[in-house]
Enzyme design. Sequence first.
Site, short mmCIF file in Angstrom:
data_model
loop_
_atom_site.label_atom_id
_atom_site.label_comp_id
_atom_site.label_asym_id
_atom_site.label_seq_id
_atom_site.Cartn_x
_atom_site.Cartn_y
_atom_site.Cartn_z
N ASN A 234 -6.87 12.76 -10.59
CA ASN A 234 -7.61 13.22 -11.78
C ASN A 234 -7.41 14.72 -11.88
O ASN A 234 -6.89 15.35 -10.95
CB ASN A 234 -9.09 12.82 -11.72
CG ASN A 234 -9.77 13.39 -10.50
OD1 ASN A 234 -9.86 14.61 -10.34
ND2 ASN A 234 -10.22 12.52 -9.61
N ASP B 268 -5.84 7.33 -5.25
CA ASP B 268 -6.12 8.73 -4.92
C ASP B 268 -6.92 8.82 -3.61
O ASP B 268 -6.55 9.56 -2.67
CB ASP B 268 -6.91 9.33 -6.10
CG ASP B 268 -7.03 10.84 -6.06
OD1 ASP B 268 -6.39 11.47 -5.18
OD2 ASP B 268 -7.77 11.40 -6.90
N ASP C 137 0.88 -1.16 0.00
CA ASP C 137 0.00 0.00 0.00
C ASP C 137 0.93 1.22 0.00
O ASP C 137 1.69 1.44 0.95
CB ASP C 137 -0.85 -0.06 1.26
CG ASP C 137 -1.72 1.17 1.45
OD1 ASP C 137 -1.55 2.18 0.72
OD2 ASP C 137 -2.57 1.13 2.36
N ILE C 138 0.84 2.01 -1.05
CA ILE C 138 1.79 3.11 -1.21
C ILE C 138 1.72 4.12 -0.06
O ILE C 138 2.71 4.80 0.24
CB ILE C 138 1.57 3.81 -2.58
CG1 ILE C 138 2.82 4.57 -3.02
CG2 ILE C 138 0.34 4.71 -2.57
CD1 ILE C 138 2.79 5.01 -4.48
N1 AR6 Z 1 -1.35 1.59 -3.03
C1 AR6 Z 1 -0.82 1.21 -4.21
N2 AR6 Z 1 -1.58 0.98 -5.31
C2 AR6 Z 1 -2.92 1.15 -5.19
C3 AR6 Z 1 -3.54 1.55 -3.98
C4 AR6 Z 1 -2.69 1.77 -2.86
N3 AR6 Z 1 -3.17 2.15 -1.67
N4 AR6 Z 1 -4.89 1.62 -4.19
C5 AR6 Z 1 -5.11 1.28 -5.47
N5 AR6 Z 1 -3.92 0.98 -6.07
P1 AR6 Z 1 -6.38 3.86 -9.85
P2 AR6 Z 1 -5.95 5.33 -12.37
C6 AR6 Z 1 -3.64 0.56 -7.46
O1 AR6 Z 1 -7.74 3.50 -10.28
O2 AR6 Z 1 -6.20 4.10 -13.17
C7 AR6 Z 1 -9.18 7.74 -9.12
O3 AR6 Z 1 -10.53 7.79 -8.80
C8 AR6 Z 1 -4.77 -0.03 -8.26
O4 AR6 Z 1 -4.95 -1.41 -7.94
O5 AR6 Z 1 -6.19 4.30 -8.45
O6 AR6 Z 1 -4.81 6.22 -12.75
C9 AR6 Z 1 -8.61 9.11 -9.51
O7 AR6 Z 1 -9.23 10.15 -8.79
C10 AR6 Z 1 -4.26 0.17 -9.69
O8 AR6 Z 1 -3.38 -0.89 -10.07
O9 AR6 Z 1 -5.75 5.04 -10.79
C11 AR6 Z 1 -8.90 9.18 -10.97
O10 AR6 Z 1 -10.22 9.62 -11.22
C12 AR6 Z 1 -3.43 1.44 -9.60
O11 AR6 Z 1 -3.29 1.72 -8.20
C13 AR6 Z 1 -8.76 7.75 -11.42
O12 AR6 Z 1 -9.04 6.94 -10.29
C14 AR6 Z 1 -4.06 2.65 -10.27
O13 AR6 Z 1 -5.46 2.59 -10.16
C15 AR6 Z 1 -7.35 7.46 -11.87
O14 AR6 Z 1 -7.30 6.17 -12.40
#
Ligand code: AR6
Length: 179
Positions: A23, A33, A9-10
């Site tokens: 976003n 996010d 978890d980052i």
């Molecule tokens: N630590 C590390 N990785 C994570 C965590 C975490 N705590 N939580 C999720 N991931 P996404 P995007 C992973 O959807 O595709 C948001 O609503 C997740 O499994 O977070 O760039 C923003 O506000 C995936 O592999 O980002 C934007 O509207 C990766 O992080 C939109 O989503 C990215 O997934 C951005 O979409």
Amino acid sequence: MEIAILQADITTLPVDAIVNAANSSLLGGGGVDGAIHRAAGPKLLEACREIRRTTLPEGLPVSQAVSTPGFNLPAKWVIHTVGPNRHAGQTDPYLLESAFHNSLQEAVQLGARTIAFPAISGGVYGWDLEEVARIGVETVDRFESSLPEACPGCLETVTFALFSDKAERCFREALDRLN
Ligand code: AR6
């Protein structure tokens, strides 16, 4: 410069800077996010609102990066970037490459020595994790080659913090192909 792959978890990482896959509104969302905003506390949203009010009234364009403090996070800074949204027709790999590149540049400007990235665009924004991994790893590698040899205060470690087994595997394979 070391490239590390971690399943983590980052929000828990004690690095200088973590990158948020945000976003354009900068006002929070789901995925990583949402997790970052929850862990950093409400001051992060306030700082993002301030950026919107003062410098980015239209929001953060795709691929650009901007930073805030990390507040309650172990990380000192959060570097917010916006990956391309495949569902909105943003399919040019250069957009994703630039999101990684501009985040690295912001980290250097901040004086960060350690930075962690999530799989930008690899969740809600619908990019294939294998492509995210290839682009992420290659962009970091190219960035390193562009740095001067003697670069005091430059980045020492870039960590990819991946949530799922699949994402971790994709990044490991991309790194293996690079080496
Ligand atoms: N630590 C590390 N990785 C994570 C965590 C975490 N705590 N939580 C999720 N991931 P996404 P995007 C992973 O959807 O595709 C948001 O609503 C997740 O499994 O977070 O760039 C923003 O506000 C995936 O592999 O980002 C934007 O509207 C990766 O992080 C939109 O989503 C990215 O997934 C951005 O979409």
